[in-house]
Design a protein around this motif. Structure first.
Motif, short mmCIF file in Angstrom:
data_model
loop_
_atom_site.label_atom_id
_atom_site.label_comp_id
_atom_site.label_asym_id
_atom_site.label_seq_id
_atom_site.Cartn_x
_atom_site.Cartn_y
_atom_site.Cartn_z
N TYR A 93 78.04 63.81 59.82
CA TYR A 93 79.44 63.82 60.24
C TYR A 93 80.17 65.09 59.81
CZ TYR A 93 78.74 58.94 61.42
OH TYR A 93 78.27 57.78 61.98
N ILE B 8 82.87 55.88 53.86
CA ILE B 8 81.70 55.62 54.69
C ILE B 8 80.46 55.55 53.80
CG2 ILE B 8 80.34 56.42 56.65
CD1 ILE B 8 83.25 55.70 57.32
N ARG C 217 78.39 53.45 57.64
CA ARG C 217 79.18 52.26 57.98
C ARG C 217 80.49 52.27 57.20
NH1 ARG C 217 74.01 50.87 58.94
NH2 ARG C 217 73.56 49.29 60.53
N ILE C 218 81.52 51.68 57.77
CA ILE C 218 82.82 51.68 57.14
C ILE C 218 82.82 50.69 55.98
CG2 ILE C 218 85.28 51.23 57.46
CD1 ILE C 218 84.90 51.98 60.42
N LEU D 134 79.85 53.86 62.15
CA LEU D 134 80.79 54.89 62.57
C LEU D 134 80.30 55.52 63.86
CD1 LEU D 134 83.44 56.20 61.68
CD2 LEU D 134 82.10 57.97 60.52
N LEU E 41 87.00 58.65 65.52
CA LEU E 41 85.85 59.54 65.70
C LEU E 41 86.26 60.98 65.99
CD1 LEU E 41 83.53 57.20 67.79
CD2 LEU E 41 83.47 57.64 65.32
#
Length: 351
Positions: free
Chosen positions: A55, A279, A283-284, A311, A342
Motif C-alpha cells: 500500500y 491495517i 485487513r482493517i 483493504l 482506497l
C-alpha cells in the motif's frame, strides 16, 4: 549452465505469479550439476520486495484501472515495474568457490555487461547497492538471497522502458500523471536500445534475449543449450505454489503486519471527511471516521461494519452491501466511501 524457460504446452507463460512460482519450485526442488538461468517476461505488473508494504509502494487505483498485476518476491530490494517489452533474468548459482556471488552485485552483473558491450553498449557500471547504470542512468536493479546453499538472484534489463507507466504506478495514491514526473523518470532511468550499435537498433525483445542467452550459455544456437524442460508433474506443483502464494492476496498484500493509514478530503455537499485506519495483514483492525459531516445514525456502527475487512474494493463492497452510508455520513454513498478509503480519485471530490 542450464536454461529453464517458462514455456507450457508450447506457449510462453506471462502470468507474473506463475513465473515466480516456477523459480521457487526449481529453487527448492531441482538440483542439477551446473548453474541455472531463467529468462522471464510478464504481463504488465509490479514486483515488490519481501519487506515492502504494497500500500505504500504502488498506485493501486491506477493499477486496477489499467489491469496491472502485483506480486511479492521472496528477496528484498525495492519495487520494480515489469512488462512484455523488457526481459528479466533469474539465476541459481552454487554458493561456493569462484561461483560465490552473494552480496557482490558487480560479479552478478559482470557477464551481462560483457554481452551488452558486444552489442555496442558503452558506459555500463554497477553503482550503489544493486543497480546497473548506463551513463549514470539506471537500466537494471538486482536482488539476491541464499536458499539451499545456492544464490538465488535476478535482475531486469530495460530495453524499452515505459516512462509514463513507471512514473505513475510506483507512486502511491498519485491521482494523475505529471509531465514533470515523467521527465524526472527519464532523467533517472535509461534505455538500452538507444545505446545499441546500429545493427541492433531495431532488434525485438525476443532476438535481444536470444543474443544474450547464446552468449551467456556459450552456444551458437539455443537448440544446443543444456535445458531442463518442466514436466507435467513439475507444472502441477508450480500451479499449487502460484495459487497458495504468489497469486494469493494474503501473501501479496497481507504479508506486511501492521501499519497506520490515513485519508482526508473535502466532499461537495458532505463536508470534510478524515478516516484513520490501523491495517493488520491488509485487513482493517481499527478505524475512526471524523469530520464536519452530518448523519442520523452513530458513525460507530459504520466503523464496526468495516472491522476485519480486507483493504480492497470487493471486500469493502461486500461489508457495506446492506448499509445505507448516507444515514451515517449525509450526502455520501457506499461507492464514494470505498473510493475515498482506497484513495481512488473521485470527480465529485474537492482537493
Amino acid at each position: 549452465m542450464y536454461l529453464i524457460e517458462p514455456i507450457r504446452n508450447g506457449e510462453w507463460v506471462y502470468d507474473q505469479g506463475t513465473t515466480m512460482a516456477i523459480q521457487a519450485y526449481v529453487r527448492d526442488n531441482i538440483f542439477l550439476d551446473d548453474k541455472i538461468i531463467f529468462p522471464y517476461m510478464v504481463n504488465p505488473s509490479v514486483q515488490i520486495g519481501l519487506n515492502q508494504n504494497a500500500y505504500e509502494e504502488v498506485n493501486q487505483p491506477y493499477m486496477d484501472e489499467h489491469n496491472i498485476g502485483l506480486v511479492r518476491r521472496e528477496t528484498g530490494g525495492g519495487a520494480v515495474y515489469l512488462d512484455d517489452k523488457n526481459m528479466s533474468f533469474c539465476y541459481l548459482v552454487p554458493n561456493d568457490g569462484d561461483t560465490n556471488i552473494f552480496g557482490q552485485y558487480d560479479k552478478l552483473y559482470a557477464p551481462i555487461i560483457r554481452v551488452l558491450e558486444k552489442m555496442g553498449v558503452e558506459g555500463l557500471e554497477q553503482k550503489g547497492r544493486n543497480d546497473l547504470t548506463l551513463n549514470d542512468k539506471k537500466i537494471s536493479g538486482a536482488a539476491m538471497t541464499i536458499v539451499h546453499d545456492r544464490v538465488y538472484a535476478g535482475y531486469s534489463l530495460l530495453l524499452d522502458p515505459d516512462y509514463e507507466v513507471m512514473n505513475t504506478v510506483l507512486k502511491p495514491n498519485q491521482k494523475k500523471i505529471s509531465s514533470h514526473g515523467v521527465k524526472s523518470v527519464r532523467q533517472r532511468v535509461g534505455t538500452l536500445r538507444d545505446a545499441l550499435d546500429p545493427e541492433y537498433q531495431d532488434i525485438s525483445v525476443w532476438k535481444f534475449t536470444e543474443f544474450i542467452l547464446k552468449e551467456l550459455l556459450e552456444v551458437d544456437d539455443l537448440d544446443d543449450a543444456k535445458r531442463y524442460v518442466l514436466t507435467d508433474e513439475d507444472w502441477q506443483a508450480i500451479d499449487e505454489i502460484a495459487n497458495n502464494m504468489y497469486n494469493n492476496w494474503d501473501w501479496t498484500y497481507g504479508h506486511f503486519e501492521t501499519f497506520d493509514y490515513q485519508v482526508q478530503q473535502r466532499f461537495d455537499g458532505v463536508g470534510t471527511l478524515h478516516i484513520g485506519l490501523t491495517i493488520t495483514h491488509a485487513r482493517i483492525e481499527a478505524i475512526q471516521i471524523n469530520g464536519d459531516f452530518f448523519g442520523v445514525k452513530p458513525k460507530a456502527e459504520l466503523e464496526d461494519k468495516l472491522i476485519g475487512t480486507k483493504l480492497e474494493a470487493s471486500a469493502l463492497r461486500e461489508a457495506l452491501a446492506d448499509t445505507t452510508v448516507d444515514e451515517y455520513i449525509s450526502g455520501l454513498d457506499a461507492e464514494d466511501l470505498i473510493r475515498f478509503i482506497l484513495a481512488i480519485p473521485s470527480q465529485e471530490s474537492e482537493e
